[in-house]
Motif scaffolding. Structure first.
Motif, PDB file in Angstrom:
ATOM      1  N   GLN A  42      -4.162  -2.205  -5.442  1.00  0.00           N
ATOM      2  CA  GLN A  42      -4.993  -3.082  -6.269  1.00  0.00           C
ATOM      3  C   GLN A  42      -4.562  -4.550  -6.176  1.00  0.00           C
ATOM      4  O   GLN A  42      -5.324  -5.445  -6.514  1.00  0.00           O
ATOM      5  CB  GLN A  42      -5.002  -2.620  -7.738  1.00  0.00           C
ATOM      6  N   TYR A  43      -3.363  -4.815  -5.657  1.00  0.00           N
ATOM      7  CA  TYR A  43      -2.865  -6.191  -5.567  1.00  0.00           C
ATOM      8  C   TYR A  43      -3.038  -6.795  -4.174  1.00  0.00           C
ATOM      9  O   TYR A  43      -2.800  -7.987  -3.977  1.00  0.00           O
ATOM     10  CB  TYR A  43      -1.388  -6.250  -5.965  1.00  0.00           C
ATOM     11  N   VAL A  44      -3.469  -6.009  -3.233  1.00  0.00           N
ATOM     12  CA  VAL A  44      -3.592  -6.467  -1.847  1.00  0.00           C
ATOM     13  C   VAL A  44      -4.514  -7.673  -1.739  1.00  0.00           C
ATOM     14  O   VAL A  44      -4.182  -8.662  -1.078  1.00  0.00           O
ATOM     15  CB  VAL A  44      -4.065  -5.328  -0.914  1.00  0.00           C
ATOM     16  N   ARG A  82       5.648  -4.414 -11.365  1.00  0.00           N
ATOM     17  CA  ARG A  82       6.582  -5.480 -10.998  1.00  0.00           C
ATOM     18  C   ARG A  82       7.964  -4.905 -10.710  1.00  0.00           C
ATOM     19  O   ARG A  82       8.638  -5.319  -9.765  1.00  0.00           O
ATOM     20  CB  ARG A  82       6.657  -6.543 -12.101  1.00  0.00           C
ATOM     21  N   ALA A  83       8.382  -3.946 -11.512  1.00  0.00           N
ATOM     22  CA  ALA A  83       9.692  -3.326 -11.307  1.00  0.00           C
ATOM     23  C   ALA A  83       9.750  -2.610  -9.957  1.00  0.00           C
ATOM     24  O   ALA A  83      10.769  -2.680  -9.248  1.00  0.00           O
ATOM     25  CB  ALA A  83       9.995  -2.350 -12.440  1.00  0.00           C
ATOM     26  N   ILE A  84       8.662  -1.940  -9.592  1.00  0.00           N
ATOM     27  CA  ILE A  84       8.604  -1.257  -8.291  1.00  0.00           C
ATOM     28  C   ILE A  84       8.758  -2.270  -7.160  1.00  0.00           C
ATOM     29  O   ILE A  84       9.550  -2.075  -6.238  1.00  0.00           O
ATOM     30  CB  ILE A  84       7.278  -0.469  -8.147  1.00  0.00           C
ATOM     31  N   ILE A  85       7.991  -3.341  -7.247  1.00  0.00           N
ATOM     32  CA  ILE A  85       8.038  -4.378  -6.205  1.00  0.00           C
ATOM     33  C   ILE A  85       9.427  -5.016  -6.153  1.00  0.00           C
ATOM     34  O   ILE A  85       9.990  -5.203  -5.069  1.00  0.00           O
ATOM     35  CB  ILE A  85       6.963  -5.465  -6.454  1.00  0.00           C
ATOM     36  N   MET A 120       0.824  -1.191   0.000  1.00  0.00           N
ATOM     37  CA  MET A 120       0.000   0.000   0.000  1.00  0.00           C
ATOM     38  C   MET A 120       0.873   1.262   0.000  1.00  0.00           C
ATOM     39  O   MET A 120       0.518   2.236  -0.645  1.00  0.00           O
ATOM     40  CB  MET A 120      -0.956  -0.008   1.189  1.00  0.00           C
ATOM     41  N   SER A 121       2.008   1.213   0.696  1.00  0.00           N
ATOM     42  CA  SER A 121       2.882   2.394   0.731  1.00  0.00           C
ATOM     43  C   SER A 121       3.508   2.666  -0.634  1.00  0.00           C
ATOM     44  O   SER A 121       3.984   3.765  -0.891  1.00  0.00           O
ATOM     45  CB  SER A 121       3.970   2.221   1.779  1.00  0.00           C
ATOM     46  N   LEU A 122       3.460   1.686  -1.516  1.00  0.00           N
ATOM     47  CA  LEU A 122       3.995   1.851  -2.871  1.00  0.00           C
ATOM     48  C   LEU A 122       2.890   2.204  -3.867  1.00  0.00           C
ATOM     49  O   LEU A 122       3.115   2.204  -5.077  1.00  0.00           O
ATOM     50  CB  LEU A 122       4.701   0.565  -3.321  1.00  0.00           C
ATOM     51  N   ASN A 123       1.703   2.476  -3.358  1.00  0.00           N
ATOM     52  CA  ASN A 123       0.537   2.783  -4.190  1.00  0.00           C
ATOM     53  C   ASN A 123       0.171   1.630  -5.121  1.00  0.00           C
ATOM     54  O   ASN A 123      -0.159   1.828  -6.291  1.00  0.00           O
ATOM     55  CB  ASN A 123       0.755   4.075  -4.988  1.00  0.00           C
TER      56      ASN A 123
END
Length: 101
Positions: free
Chosen positions: A7-9, A41-44, A1-4
């Motif tokens: 939608q994947y939670v 995916r890159a962010i994660i 959630m902190s990465l905005n």
């Protein structure tokens, strides 16, 4: 959630993805979890890399502390042994002095 990436939670929760599991995910596993955006995916993956580096740093610091504690324990044990030997020698010398008189 902190990465905005809210939608994947729900999918991560449904798949019981916890912190330990999260660290094991790679691009293909993220995609299989419904993360179709390569940017997401890159962010994660970037965040996971940072987290792994942080965990490794903490692990190494913990190992260093444990080694220092062990070294200190050994040093204290050696000092106790030296003191014990000195005390034994003093008692032995005193006993010999008494026997000579």
């Amino acid at each position: 959630m902190s990465l905005n990436l809210e939608q994947y939670v729900s999918e991560f929760s449904a798949q019981n993805i916890n912190g330990e599991h999260l660290l094991q995910l790679d691009g293909s596993k993220l995609k299989a979890l419904g993360m179709t955006s390569s940017q997401d995916r890159a962010i994660i993956k970037r965040k996971l890399k940072e987290m792994k580096a942080s965990l490794e740093k903490a692990r190494k610091a913990q190992e260093k502390m444990e080694k220092q504690r062990e070294k200190l324990r050994k040093r204290e044990q050696e000092q106790l042994q030296r003191r014990s030997k000195k005390t034994d020698k003093c008692l032995s010398d005193a006993t010999e002095g008494t026997n000579e008189q």
